[in-house]
Design an enzyme around this catalytic site. Sequence first.
Site, PDB file in Angstrom:
ATOM      1  N   LYS A 102      41.813  45.263  44.241  1.00 24.21           N
ATOM      2  CA  LYS A 102      42.714  46.251  43.640  1.00 24.21           C
ATOM      3  C   LYS A 102      42.628  47.629  44.292  1.00 24.21           C
ATOM      4  O   LYS A 102      43.595  48.370  44.304  1.00 24.21           O
ATOM      5  CB  LYS A 102      42.447  46.357  42.146  1.00 24.21           C
ATOM      6  CG  LYS A 102      42.974  45.145  41.376  1.00 24.21           C
ATOM      7  CD  LYS A 102      43.099  45.431  39.900  1.00 24.21           C
ATOM      8  CE  LYS A 102      43.776  44.284  39.178  1.00 24.21           C
ATOM      9  NZ  LYS A 102      42.871  43.119  39.035  1.00 24.21           N
ATOM     10  N   GLU A 124      47.952  52.088  33.834  1.00 24.38           N
ATOM     11  CA  GLU A 124      47.586  51.354  32.641  1.00 24.38           C
ATOM     12  C   GLU A 124      46.586  50.292  33.078  1.00 24.38           C
ATOM     13  O   GLU A 124      46.529  49.913  34.237  1.00 24.38           O
ATOM     14  CB  GLU A 124      48.805  50.698  32.000  1.00 24.38           C
ATOM     15  CG  GLU A 124      49.147  49.323  32.553  1.00 24.38           C
ATOM     16  CD  GLU A 124      49.554  49.330  34.008  1.00 24.38           C
ATOM     17  OE1 GLU A 124      50.156  50.328  34.433  1.00 24.38           O
ATOM     18  OE2 GLU A 124      49.263  48.362  34.729  1.00 24.38           O
ATOM     19  N   SER A 391      38.992  37.083  45.305  1.00 24.51           N
ATOM     20  CA  SER A 391      39.618  38.370  44.978  1.00 24.51           C
ATOM     21  C   SER A 391      38.647  39.392  44.403  1.00 24.51           C
ATOM     22  O   SER A 391      38.859  40.591  44.538  1.00 24.51           O
ATOM     23  CB  SER A 391      40.774  38.146  44.003  1.00 24.51           C
ATOM     24  OG  SER A 391      40.341  37.440  42.858  1.00 24.51           O
TER      25      SER A 391
HETATM   26  C1  LIG Z   1      43.300  41.874  38.614  1.00 24.54           C
HETATM   27  C2  LIG Z   1      42.641  40.776  39.301  1.00 24.54           C
HETATM   28  C3  LIG Z   1      43.330  39.587  39.649  1.00 24.54           C
HETATM   29  C4  LIG Z   1      44.750  39.323  39.256  1.00 24.54           C
HETATM   30  O1  LIG Z   1      45.698  40.208  39.781  1.00 24.54           O
HETATM   31  P1  LIG Z   1      46.625  39.788  40.996  1.00 24.54           P
HETATM   32  O2  LIG Z   1      47.623  40.895  41.052  1.00 24.54           O
HETATM   33  O3  LIG Z   1      47.231  38.469  40.679  1.00 24.54           O
HETATM   34  O4  LIG Z   1      45.781  39.717  42.200  1.00 24.54           O
HETATM   35  C5  LIG Z   1      42.656  38.616  40.351  1.00 24.54           C
HETATM   36  N1  LIG Z   1      41.365  38.762  40.695  1.00 24.54           N
HETATM   37  C6  LIG Z   1      40.653  39.878  40.368  1.00 24.54           C
HETATM   38  C7  LIG Z   1      39.233  39.959  40.764  1.00 24.54           C
HETATM   39  C8  LIG Z   1      41.267  40.921  39.663  1.00 24.54           C
HETATM   40  O5  LIG Z   1      40.555  42.006  39.345  1.00 24.54           O
END
Ligand SMILES: *Cc1c(COP(=O)(O)O)cnc(C)c1O
Length: 409
Positions: A102, A124, A391
């Site tokens: 993010k 938000e 992610s």
């Molecule tokens: C917020 C988040 C997601 C989901 O958001 P996407 O916009 O689909 O990437 C996935 N993995 C992590 C670690 C997150 O913090």
Amino acid sequence: MTEQPRKPRATSSKSLPDRAGYFGDFGGRYVPETLTAALDEFDAAYRKMRRDREFRHELDRILAEFVGRPTPLTEAPRFAELCGRFRLFLKREDLNHTGAHKINNAVGQALVARNMGKKRIIAETGAGQHGVATATACALLGLQCVVYMGEVDMARQELNVFRMRLLGAEVVPVSSGSRTLKDAINEAIRDWVTNVRTTHYILGSVLGPHPYPMVVRDFQSVIGREALVQLRKRVGKTPDVAIACVGGGSNAIGLFYEMLKHESIRMIGVEAGGRGPKLGDHAARFSGGMPGVLHGTHSMVLQDEFGQISETHSISAGLDYPSVGPEHAYLQQVGRIEYHDCSDELALEAFHRLSEKEGIIPALESSHALGWLMRNGNDIATGSVVVANLSGRGDKDVPQIAALEQRHT
Ligand SMILES: *Cc1c(COP(=O)(O)O)cnc(C)c1O
């Protein structure tokens, strides 16, 4: 500037969105008129900056020196053995500053906002991850930061609330509606309508009105760009399969975007299958949703037969949202990307196996992509090269997992 003649539309979305912000049937801008000027201003400023050498240099410098890019690519052979007979590489977005992908978007948008002369940022947050990333980017660039958060979420995510405050952000409790993410989004939009001259709204995923889905995608596309270079070095080719979890869809499109032009790459997005296929028990927008409008964009939405937005459930807060990015809806419709889902239970299983086998505790969101591989990996050809987007890291999920295990023993 002269308009380019329209080329026939390829299945690659390289040329999308169109001028009005559409990816085929999906996307667009469904907002109060008071925001149209602000969205146009943001769109114009962003398009100018992305061609600007100085802007790109500064962003690259921040990504390298502050965020920690490029993130490594780690092979995970002991986990892969549990899945099938392919080689698995993890793109380590969990090693970014603040622990997930993010921050790539938060610093990008904060930099655009600062260059536009906006001194105040609003955002938000649901689980708090996007709020923490935004507060971090604002501290770095000396911007005022206000984060809207539902009261229920604030209670569930106390530590992230404290983190944001440490970083100098103001966290505003939202007490309307169900006091969760969608109410926080409504409050943030209300604030933006009132303060649009001084304020930029940093959206956290490839959602919302045009130009957000395009801007967030572009800032996240660094993930796939790096992965292609790293794989070329390591295995001498593009991957056979790329896989990522899909909440709003920003980490997934981040991995996939630069790979879309390589038709040989099979791409898989994994949604939250939750407790099961009943409406309200999951966040699988592709198997359970219908086209509709939510928070400014036309996409696949979980709703009942009367068009009421439905409740959703997932073990991971980051995937627990009733809509999905419009570019994903388009890429599913044209058949370029497959979307499947993974249950809470299977994601939890993958969470444990990756931790034990590879020494990496994954975020519960990322665990959905890994869970799908554990269940379906036998169908992937022997010797294939698979890249999965990790992610985020799972440290944020450890208290939840601990509480869950305690209940079961
Ligand atoms: C917020 C988040 C997601 C989901 O958001 P996407 O916009 O689909 O990437 C996935 N993995 C992590 C670690 C997150 O913090």
